[in-house]
Every structure is written in structure tokens, then in C-alpha cells.
Design an enzyme around this catalytic site. Structure first.
Site, PDB file in Angstrom:
ATOM      1  CG  HIS A 174     -22.946  12.559 -19.787  1.00 22.84           C
ATOM      2  ND1 HIS A 174     -24.074  12.331 -19.069  1.00 22.84           N
ATOM      3  CD2 HIS A 174     -21.944  12.176 -18.841  1.00 22.84           C
ATOM      4  CE1 HIS A 174     -23.685  11.510 -17.899  1.00 22.84           C
ATOM      5  NE2 HIS A 174     -22.511  11.478 -17.692  1.00 22.84           N
ATOM      6  CG  HIS A 189     -25.994  14.967 -17.205  1.00 25.75           C
ATOM      7  ND1 HIS A 189     -24.725  16.076 -17.179  1.00 25.75           N
ATOM      8  CD2 HIS A 189     -25.682  13.943 -16.716  1.00 25.75           C
ATOM      9  CE1 HIS A 189     -23.926  15.350 -16.713  1.00 25.75           C
ATOM     10  NE2 HIS A 189     -24.401  14.115 -16.065  1.00 25.75           N
ATOM     11  CE  LYS A 210     -27.581   6.166 -11.750  1.00 25.40           C
ATOM     12  NZ  LYS A 210     -26.731   6.565 -10.951  1.00 25.40           N
TER      13      LYS A 210
END
Length: 579
Positions: free
Chosen positions: A146, A143, A140
Site C-alpha cells: 500500500h 502493508h 487490516k
């Protein structure tokens, strides 16, 4: 620590007058922040903190009177050259030559340990902490949340290590769950072993996006469910593929984290806690904490009245575990394995109630150490885009900040030819990202701006790096000075005194950040230090001054650069020596 000896000296005189132990007084004496008003004292005692009577009637006047009375009973000595009063404070000015000599000696002697060896920390027990941060999900987007988690967790770990604590840096990967059923099927359809090896993060993301388009197809749903069931049943082929996803992803993460200056001691993940979360459910059941709902899900009642007005769901109706169940298992496992004093989780504030529930359930289970667990939460960042659009990978951000910085450096008139412009641009760009992120309270949201972050003037990481590089080249030009034969009487100009006074406060700022884990105290301290050093650099030239004046000034700038570098490293910034 320079400040310690002065605080202690003031406290010992106060202790005779007030008949209170010196130790109790030390915490009430603090270094005065440098102000634009110029002549300020070096330390102040807040009278309210040492008086018994704190009834609120005409408090301000009383305190002012008490301050004046107390000041009358104190005498100047070899350390204190002047005593005055302010609103509710007694102010102490240190003998100017002693101030310069003590501060410079201490900074240059302690080097990277300056400030962290202060007696302010003597009452703080050395602890072992597990810090969980970064924690992206495989396949994933990485973003911006993170990224914040990564740099904040790294700062907390750096600070704790500098203060003598033992730290385990933990990355808890999203490496399990139904999405791996989909990913497995997706890889069987669209995967490519070569791409998986060469750029795993990007390839798995692309595969995941592609298979997601067909996720509503009944056949795909069934295949995904089957693949995940195989994983749960330890089917060799399925597990071997999953392990490749995980291992190659970690390899690439390690490489990218290295660019950020971040490392981890352990890559954990949800996958470790499949079986153990079943044990947690059994423990909850044995302790009578697990209740079944009409729908067949398992919940833990967290309400005060035990009326299920507040509960946490820990089990699906088919008996499988949820994210929080795996977190419970992970917390218990870590505590058993590392027997640490504290566990710190660094995630965005949308997860606050998740962690409240987690800690509450652990307490209900009889784990008292849950009180020593902490969630450090942070706000959301809006508007971080790269030229290619939305941020998908951490590497996009690093490449973007590097290329923008290279461009700025190329167009700046002041840039000399430097040895490694790409490396320098990366370090300066990272400083810009980190300072923009750390300037406010961690919990506040902010609007990201490349232009604002990368300005060379003003309160930015670029300005810190620029100041460090300038001070470094000054040192190179005039050689490192040893303090043994410096005449500190040459450092009496107001601009020199301001730098010295500011250096005096460093341990208090570290103490503040160590208490609330907010980097902003250190950030504003370093920005002020850079502004003060820039002013002094203009008004106190080294070149063309008499030899002993030049030597004393060199020492002053060397001390400023040393503390600037220490603080930057704590924040996770690598100081550059050329720019």
C-alpha cells in the site's frame, strides 16, 4: 525552454539541407548526457532517425559515412560553435556564452515551470485522468504494498498536474465484504467506542485479529453472516456502526497521508458498488455475456475460440457479486461521472491478470474507453521491518524513518542547530524512502534496507536533501542574484559547463517519465545533478572570488537548486532548507 530554442535552431538549419520540415527533425535532436569524458557536445542528431534507407547491410559504416557527409554540409553560426560526428550521429556544440545565458535565464524565469513548458509536450493532448492508488483495507494491515502504491500514484498525479492535465486522486477503500460481518460481531464483543474515536485503525485491527481467532466457531460464523446480511439489507443499527468504522478510519488516514504529503480528492470504496454491481450482472446477462456454470456461478468467457479456456468469474452461486464485479461497476460509474480520458490503477503486479480481465470484459460490454485504462504495476518489497517487528501500520514506517533519521542527524558532526529537527528528520527520511523505492524499474522487486536508504553519501534521498540544503544556504549567504547583469563569460570552467549541459536535458527527462510513467529517469537525473553541483561547489567557490565571478557562480548554483527542488517535488519529496 532553453533546449527548445537550441533544438529549433539546429533543426531549421538541418531542414534546409535535408529538405525535411523542421517539426519532424526536432524530436531527432537530443541533449547529450554529461559524461566523465568531460568535453562533450551539447546536442546530437541520430542520423538513422532522418534517413529513409534503413537496410541492414553494413549499416554502422553507412551511417557513419552519412553522418560525415551531412556534417560537411552544415555550417557553424551564432548558435552552434562546433559541429563534429560520432558513431552514426552529428554532434553540435552551442556557443558557450549563449548556452550559459540562455539556460540560466530560462531556469530562473520559469521557476517551477521550467521543463514542463517545453515544446516536447506541445503534441501531447491535455487530458483528464482518474488515478486510483493507495486503497488500503479497513481493519487490516497497511502493508508495504500500500505504501508503494501511495507514493507511486502520488508521483504520477504530480507529474500529470505539472504537465497541465486534470487529475482526480482516488482512494478505493476495502470497506465491504464478509470481513465486515466478522468485524461487526467482533466490535460487539471486544469493541470500545473511545478507542474507536482516538485510534480507529489500531483498535479495529486489534478487534479483527481477536475475533478471527474464533472465526471457526459455528456460532461466530452465523453471527457474522447475519451481521453482514443486515448491512446488505440496510439495517440502520448495523449500517451506523459500519459508517463509524469507515468515517473514523478515513479521518485518521487523512492525517497520516498528510505526513506523507499526499491527499485524495475522493475516498471511494467497494461499499459504493453493491447495488451497482447487480446492475452490471444484469447488463452482462442482457448482452449474452454471462454464462452459468454447473456449480451455479456466473462467468464471462474471455477465450478467443469461445471455448471457456479463459474465463472470469463475476458472480457467486448465491447471486452475489465479487471483487471484479464491483470493479466493473466502479469503472463504468467513474467514466459516467467524470467522463475522463484515462483511468490509471496503481497496484502490485500480482493483480495484473485481474486488470487484464477487467479491461477485456469492459471491451466486450462495448466500452471502447477500456483501451485507455491502464494498470501501472509494481514489484514486491522484501525485508521492511521496524524495530518493533513487522510493519502493520503506515504510521509505524513514518515514525521509524523519523527516529532513525533523528539519530543519524544527532551523531553527524556536520549538523548545525536547526529550528525544527523533528520536521526536518521526517522530510529527509521520507526522501530516503522514496528515492530507494524509485531508483529501479517499478516492476522489479527489491530488498529493503534502512542502512542503505539512509546513507548520507551515495545515491540516496538523504544526499539529495543535503545538496538542496547546502545550495539553499549558499543563496542565503550571498543573496538572490538577478540575472540582468551577470557576466556569463565567467562560467566557462568545465565543471560549470557540465552543470549547464545537465540542466539543458531536464525537459527530455520529464518527457521520458511522462511517456512510461517511470520515476527512475527523474531520480537518476536529480542524483547526477546533485553530484555535478557538489563538484562545482568545491571547485568554483563563491566566497573570495572577484565580484562578477561570484555573482555568475551564484546564479549557476541558484539554477541548479531550483531544478533540483522542482524534480524532488514531482517525486513527492519536500525539499529541506537546513540539515
Amino acid at each position: 525552454m532553453a533546449a527548445c530554442s537550441f533544438r529549433r535552431s539546429i533543426a531549421s538549419q538541418l531542414s534546409k539541407v535535408l529538405d525535411l520540415p523542421t517539426e519532424n527533425l526536432i524530436k531527432s535532436i537530443s541533449a547529450v548526457p554529461v559524461s566523465k569524458k568531460r568535453h562533450v557536445a551539447d546536442f546530437q542528431l541520430s542520423v538513422a532517425s532522418v534517413t529513409e534507407d534503413t537496410s541492414n547491410e553494413s549499416l554502422a559504416q553507412d551511417l557513419h559515412l552519412q553522418a560525415e557527409k551531412l556534417a560537411e554540409r552544415l555550417k557553424c553560426d551564432a548558435v552552434v560553435s562546433e559541429i563534429s560526428t560520432g558513431p552514426g550521429t552529428v554532434n553540435f556544440t552551442i556557443n558557450r556564452e549563449l548556452l550559459a545565458k540562455t539556460v540560466l535565464q530560462q531556469v530562473l524565469k520559469d521557476g517551477s515551470e521550467y521543463g514542463v513548458k517545453s515544446e516536447l509536450f506541445s503534441t501531447v493532448p491535455r487530458q483528464k485522468a482518474v488515478i486510483e492508488f493507495s486503497s488500503p483495507n479497513i481493519a487490516k494491515k497497511f502493508h508495504i504494498g500500500h505504501l508503494r502504491s501511495t507514493i507511486i500514484g502520488n508521483f504520477i498525479a504530480n507529474l500529470k498536474v505539472a504537465l497541465g492535465h486534470e487529475v482526480i486522486r482516488m482512494n478505493y477503500l476495502g470497506d465491504w465484504g464478509m470481513q465486515f460481518g466478522l468485524l461487526g460481531v467482533g466490535f460487539q464483543c471486544f469493541g470500545n467506542k473511545e478507542k474507536l474515536k482516538s485510534s480507529p485503525l489500531q483498535h479495529l485491527f486489534e478487534v479483527y485479529v481477536q475475533i478471527n481467532k474464533e472465526a471457526d466457531d459455528e456460532n461466530v460464523k452465523k453471527l457474522a453472516k447475519d451481521f453482514f446480511r443486515k448491512l446488505e439489507e440496510h439495517d440502520e443499527q448495523a449500517l451506523s456502526l459500519w459508517k463509524q468504522f469507515r468515517d473514523f478510519s478515513i479521518e485518521e488516514y487523512i492525517r497520516i497521508y498528510k505526513r506523507l504529503g499526499v491527499h485524495f480528492d475522493e475516498y471511494s470504496g467497494e461499499s459504493f458498488y453493491q447495488e451497482k454491481s447487480q446492475e452490471v450482472l444484469k447488463m452482462l446477462e442482457d448482452k449474452g455475456l454471462l454464462q452459468k456454470t454447473v456449480k451455479g456461478t456466473g462467468v464471462v468467457d474471455l477465450s478467443e475460440k469461445k471455448d471457456l479456456s479463459l474465463f472470469s468469474t463475476v458472480m457467486r452461486s448465491d447471486g452475489t457479486s465479487l471483487y471484479i464485479t464491483r470493479d466493473l461497476a466502479a469503472a463504468i460509474d467513474r467514466m459516467n461521472k467524470h467522463s475522463c480520458d484515462t483511468m490509471i490503477y496503481v497496484t502490485d503486479k500480482s493483480q495484473s491478470s485481474h486488470f487484464q480481465h477487467l479491461f477485456q470484459i469492459l471491451k466486450l460490454m462495448g466500452y471502447d474507453w477500456a483501451e485507455r485504462c491502464q494498470h501501472v504495476s509494481f514489484g514486491l518489497v522484501q525485508g521492511m521491518k521496524t524495530r518493533r517487528g513487522e510493519v502493520v501500520f503506515l504510521e509505524d514506517v513514518l515514525n521509524e524513518v523519523r527516529s532513525r533519521m533523528l539519530q543519524n542527524m544527532a551523531s553527524a558532526k556536520t549538523t548545525k542547530e536547526i529550528e525544527d529537527p523533528i520536521e526536518t528528520a521526517e522530510k529527509v527520511g521520507l526522501a530516503a524512502l522514496i528515492i530507494q523505492d524509485f531508483r529501479g524499474l517499478l516492476s522489479s522487486d527489491y530488498q529493503f534496507s534502512w542502512d542503505r536508504a539512509l546513507q548520507s553519501r551515495g545515491d540516496t534521498g538523504v544526499f539529495l536533501q543535503y545538496t538542496h540544503a547546502r545550495l539553499h544556504s549558499l543563496e542565503e549567504m550571498h543573496g538572490n542574484k538577478q540575472l540582468t547583469d551577470v557576466n556569463v563569460a565567467c562560467l566557462q570552467e568545465p565543471d560549470a559547463i557540465s552543470v549547464l549541459q545537465h540542466l539543458l536535458r531536464y525537459d527530455e527527462v520529464l518527457y521520458q517519465s511522462s511517456q512510461d510513467l517511470q520515476p527512475k529517469h527523474i531520480v537518476s537525473y536529480l542524483l547526477t545533478l546533485s553530484h555535478l553541483a557538489a563538484v562545482a561547489h568545491k571547485t568554483l567557490p563563491v566566497k573570495g572570488s572577484a565580484p562578477e565571478v561570484a555573482q555568475a557562480r551564484c546564479c549557476l548554483f541558484q539554477a541548479a537548486r531550483s531544478v533540483l527542488a522542482n524534480g524532488m517535488k514531482l517525486l513527492g519529496i519536500t525539499p529541506v532548507t537546513q540539515m
